[in-house]
Write an enzyme that holds these catalytic residues in place. Structure first.
Site, short mmCIF file in Angstrom:
data_model
loop_
_atom_site.label_atom_id
_atom_site.label_comp_id
_atom_site.label_asym_id
_atom_site.label_seq_id
_atom_site.Cartn_x
_atom_site.Cartn_y
_atom_site.Cartn_z
N CYS A 1 -9.69 -4.99 -2.81
CA CYS A 1 -8.33 -5.53 -2.82
C CYS A 1 -8.05 -6.16 -4.18
O CYS A 1 -8.82 -7.00 -4.65
CB CYS A 1 -8.17 -6.56 -1.70
SG CYS A 1 -6.56 -7.37 -1.70
N CYS B 1 -7.65 -10.16 -3.64
CA CYS B 1 -8.73 -11.11 -3.30
C CYS B 1 -10.13 -10.55 -3.51
O CYS B 1 -11.10 -11.29 -3.33
CB CYS B 1 -8.56 -11.58 -1.86
SG CYS B 1 -8.87 -10.29 -0.62
N CYS C 1 -4.95 -5.82 3.79
CA CYS C 1 -6.27 -6.42 3.57
C CYS C 1 -6.47 -7.46 4.67
O CYS C 1 -5.61 -8.31 4.88
CB CYS C 1 -6.32 -7.07 2.19
SG CYS C 1 -7.83 -8.03 1.93
N CYS D 1 -6.64 -11.24 2.85
CA CYS D 1 -5.48 -11.92 2.26
C CYS D 1 -4.15 -11.43 2.80
O CYS D 1 -3.10 -11.99 2.47
CB CYS D 1 -5.51 -11.82 0.74
SG CYS D 1 -5.12 -10.18 0.09
N CYS E 1 -3.51 6.43 3.08
CA CYS E 1 -2.69 6.67 1.89
C CYS E 1 -2.42 5.30 1.26
O CYS E 1 -1.61 4.52 1.78
CB CYS E 1 -1.40 7.37 2.31
SG CYS E 1 -0.39 7.89 0.94
#
Length: 165
Positions: free
Chosen positions: A79, A82, A127, A130, A151
């Site tokens: 991510c 984070c 995510c 976060c 995707c």
């Protein structure tokens, strides 16, 4: 007489606004709390403009613009907000759609929700640490593996190359 009839028709049409179409402002949508929580100002300061709009405002980057689209290196996609590991390079494939695509996520690190932004239900991915918007998952991926196509916006990801021993 014609003007009078026109005015009556106008008021009938305007008066037919039903309350069933009105938004209920007193009902609050439940907000999810994620382990990593920051203010909007903190996110803006830490992310690039594109990362901010994709991760925090659920935008979509233009197809074929991500530097990660054609990345063939071994490693982990994390991510961009984070650093949580989300996808492994061994599960990446060329879907031809213009966005990095994976046939599976790292279990437990991706959260799902339903969005209706384009008129029908799609499974949206976030995510799990976060809450950053990643993209969507579809059931048109490689049949020989999971059949899933995650995707993902490249702006939502950073790439961490595998360690060379």
């Amino acid at each position: 007489m014609g003007k009078k009839l026109l005015w009556i028709a106008f008021f009938v049409i305007v008066g037919c606004k039903g309350i069933s179409q009105e938004e209920k402002n007193d009902i609050k949508k439940e907000e999810k709390v994620f382990p990593v929580t920051k203010t909007d100002a903190e996110w803006r300061a830490e992310l690039t403009d594109m990362e901010y709009y994709v991760l925090r405002k659920a935008a979509t980057e233009n197809a074929f613009t991500s530097e990660l689209l054609n990345n063939k290196e071994k490693g982990t996609y994390v991510c961009a907000g984070c650093g949580t590991p989300l996808f492994e390079s061994k599960h990446k494939f060329d879907s031809g759609t213009g966005w990095p695509s994976f046939d599976r996520e790292i279990e437990g690190n991706v959260a799902y929700d339903v969005d209706y932004k384009i008129g029908y239900a799609r499974t949206e991915e976030h995510c799990a640490t976060c809450g950053g918007h990643l993209g969507h998952v579809f059931n048109d991926g490689p049949r020989e593996t999971t059949g899933k196509r995650h995707c993902i916006n490249g702006a939502a990801l950073d790439f961490v190359p595998a360690s060379v021993n």
